[in-house]
Motif scaffolding. Structure first.
Motif, short mmCIF file in Angstrom:
data_model
loop_
_atom_site.label_atom_id
_atom_site.label_comp_id
_atom_site.label_asym_id
_atom_site.label_seq_id
_atom_site.Cartn_x
_atom_site.Cartn_y
_atom_site.Cartn_z
N THR A 58 0.85 -1.19 0.00
CA THR A 58 0.00 0.00 0.00
C THR A 58 0.88 1.24 0.00
O THR A 58 2.00 1.21 0.54
N TYR A 59 0.40 2.30 -0.63
CA TYR A 59 1.14 3.56 -0.61
C TYR A 59 1.01 4.25 0.74
O TYR A 59 1.77 5.16 1.05
N GLY A 60 0.08 3.80 1.56
CA GLY A 60 -0.06 4.33 2.90
C GLY A 60 -1.08 5.45 2.97
O GLY A 60 -1.63 5.89 1.96
N GLY A 61 -1.33 5.90 4.18
CA GLY A 61 -2.38 6.88 4.37
C GLY A 61 -2.02 8.04 5.28
O GLY A 61 -2.86 8.89 5.57
N ALA A 62 -0.77 8.13 5.76
CA ALA A 62 -0.38 9.23 6.65
C ALA A 62 -0.12 10.49 5.83
O ALA A 62 0.32 10.43 4.68
N THR A 63 -0.42 11.65 6.42
CA THR A 63 -0.19 12.91 5.71
C THR A 63 1.26 13.37 5.86
O THR A 63 2.04 12.84 6.65
N SER A 64 1.60 14.41 5.13
CA SER A 64 2.97 14.80 4.79
C SER A 64 3.95 14.85 5.95
O SER A 64 3.76 15.62 6.90
N CYS A 65 5.00 14.07 5.83
CA CYS A 65 6.11 14.11 6.77
C CYS A 65 7.30 13.43 6.10
O CYS A 65 7.23 12.24 5.79
N VAL A 66 8.36 14.18 5.85
CA VAL A 66 9.52 13.67 5.09
C VAL A 66 10.79 14.06 5.84
O VAL A 66 10.99 15.22 6.20
N GLU A 67 11.66 13.08 6.04
CA GLU A 67 12.92 13.30 6.74
C GLU A 67 14.07 13.39 5.76
O GLU A 67 14.17 12.60 4.81
N VAL A 68 14.97 14.35 5.98
CA VAL A 68 16.21 14.47 5.22
C VAL A 68 17.34 14.10 6.18
O VAL A 68 17.63 14.84 7.13
N ASP A 69 17.96 12.96 5.94
CA ASP A 69 18.95 12.41 6.87
C ASP A 69 20.33 12.42 6.22
O ASP A 69 20.55 11.77 5.20
N VAL A 70 21.26 13.16 6.82
CA VAL A 70 22.63 13.21 6.31
C VAL A 70 23.57 12.37 7.16
O VAL A 70 24.80 12.42 6.99
N GLY A 71 23.02 11.61 8.08
CA GLY A 71 23.80 10.63 8.82
C GLY A 71 24.39 11.12 10.12
O GLY A 71 24.88 10.33 10.93
N SER A 72 24.37 12.42 10.36
CA SER A 72 24.89 12.95 11.61
C SER A 72 24.23 14.29 11.87
O SER A 72 23.53 14.84 11.01
N GLY A 73 24.45 14.82 13.06
CA GLY A 73 23.88 16.10 13.40
C GLY A 73 22.42 15.99 13.77
O GLY A 73 21.89 14.90 14.03
N PRO A 74 21.71 17.11 13.80
CA PRO A 74 20.30 17.11 14.21
C PRO A 74 19.41 16.47 13.15
O PRO A 74 19.78 16.36 11.97
N PHE A 75 18.23 16.07 13.56
CA PHE A 75 17.23 15.56 12.62
C PHE A 75 16.65 16.73 11.83
O PHE A 75 16.41 17.81 12.38
N ILE A 76 16.41 16.49 10.54
CA ILE A 76 15.79 17.49 9.66
C ILE A 76 14.52 16.88 9.09
O ILE A 76 14.55 15.81 8.48
N VAL A 77 13.39 17.57 9.30
CA VAL A 77 12.09 17.02 8.92
C VAL A 77 11.28 18.09 8.20
O VAL A 77 11.24 19.24 8.63
N CYS A 78 10.63 17.69 7.12
CA CYS A 78 9.72 18.57 6.39
C CYS A 78 8.28 18.23 6.77
O CYS A 78 7.83 17.11 6.53
N ASP A 79 7.61 19.17 7.35
CA ASP A 79 6.19 19.09 7.71
C ASP A 79 5.91 18.11 8.85
O ASP A 79 6.71 17.23 9.18
N MET A 80 4.72 18.30 9.44
CA MET A 80 4.32 17.60 10.66
C MET A 80 2.99 16.89 10.48
O MET A 80 2.14 16.92 11.35
N GLY A 81 2.79 16.24 9.32
CA GLY A 81 1.55 15.50 9.11
C GLY A 81 1.45 14.31 10.04
O GLY A 81 2.29 14.10 10.93
N SER A 82 0.42 13.50 9.85
CA SER A 82 0.17 12.39 10.77
C SER A 82 1.29 11.36 10.76
O SER A 82 1.42 10.57 11.70
#
Length: 321
Positions: A58-82
């Protein structure tokens, strides 16, 4: 750089109904043709090798949330969907097992409910010692997040959160640094406005996150700024909520775009890969899979130079950039 998709639907989170699961199982049984499988590994091999994605997944059903991970440092996240709830739990695990800092940087496309609804369920926000920085082009981001946790809407008030939470208003045309990542933003066409983000890591790899932006097929001559923003990107995550027919005939001025327009923009920008994103909540897995196939065919027919790899985002997808 890795880009992880924790939520890929637009407007409204959706869940597979009982009959949808039943139909997938029935289709798999018919495709198996009476074969039996010695173990789950053999069954998995059958699903991966002989069923289409829509039949076996399934493609899934949660709304927008995308992580950009460079392997170190702080977490970087686009949007706060479900999809944020699942990411929050996984990020805490990685803090403990992989040594990530307890620091989360969010980059908000805009403040509509489907893009902020996951924050009241973001577990790190309840953990003392966590640092959360919320970035965006909107000066009213704090107002929006506080409002959705008022008593009339949610039982836990914003002030109950125990993390150190900071809001930063960004300006298009400027570069910002988060650890080893350079971030820039662009204004987009959407109700109450939205913003796209371009992330560049220390190796020069580029991921663009651009959702909730309307690009009209008959006004493409006015998209030069978008093409420049997408230029030579290794991955563009783009709003492709509608088919071209829907975007023109029924949902013009709704603030979203089509798969065809996204491909045209990426071709002109000479981007390397496009991820179809922000799927229409009424589209079934089969509908999304069909749009993906049509997108690949359209890319082939309109390609002039280097091929554009077109992938279809789903909850759980991880793309190496």
């Amino acid at each position: 750089m890795q880009v992880r998709f924790w939520g890929t639907r637009g407007s409204l989170p959706v869940a597979a109904r009982a009959e949808t699961v039943r139909d997938k199982i029935a289709q798999a049984l018919v495709a198996a043709g009476g074969r039996s499988f010695a173990d789950t590994a053999a069954a998995h091999a059958f699903i991966e090798g002989e069923l289409s994605f829509a039949q076996g997944h399934t493609y899934g059903g949660a709304t927008s949330c995308v992580e950009v991970d460079v392997g170190s440092g702080p977490f970087i996240v686009c949007d706060m969907g479900s999809g944020l709830r699942e990411f929050g739990l996984d990020s805490l695990r990685r803090c403990g097992q992989e040594g990530h800092a307890r620091e989360w940087h969010f980059f908000m496309s805009h403040l509509h409910w489907d893009h902020i609804m996951g924050f009241p369920f973001f577990v790190p926000a309840f953990v003392p010692g966590s640092k959360i920085v919320i970035h965006g082009g909107h000066a009213d981001a704090e107002e929006a997040l506080r409002r959705q946790q008022e008593e009339i809407s949610f039982p836990v008030p914003f002030d109950y959160l125990r993390a150190d939470i900071e809001f930063r208003t960004l300006s298009p045309g400027q570069d910002y640094r988060i650890g080893d990542v350079t971030v820039s933003l662009i204004g987009q066409h959407h109700s109450h406005s939205s913003y796209g983000y371009r992330f560049t890591d220390s190796k020069g790899k580029v991921a663009v996150y651009s959702t909730d932006s309307e690009h009209k097929i008959d006004h493409m001559d006015g998209e030069a700024d978008v093409v420049a923003f997408f230029a030579d990107a290794d991955l563009v995550v783009c709003d492709t909520m509608y088919s071209l027919a829907d975007s023109v005939a029924m949902k013009e001025d709704w603030g979203h775009s089509s798969n065809v327009v996204a491909i045209d923009l990426c071709h002109e920008a000479q981007a390397k890969r496009l991820a179809l994103f922000h799927h229409e909540p009424t589209y079934s897995d089969a509908d999304i899979e069909r749009m993906h196939a049509e997108s690949i065919r359209y890319e082939e027919l309109t390609r002039e130079t280097t091929p554009l790899d077109v992938v279809c985002a789903y909850d759980g997808l991880c793309v190496e950039v």
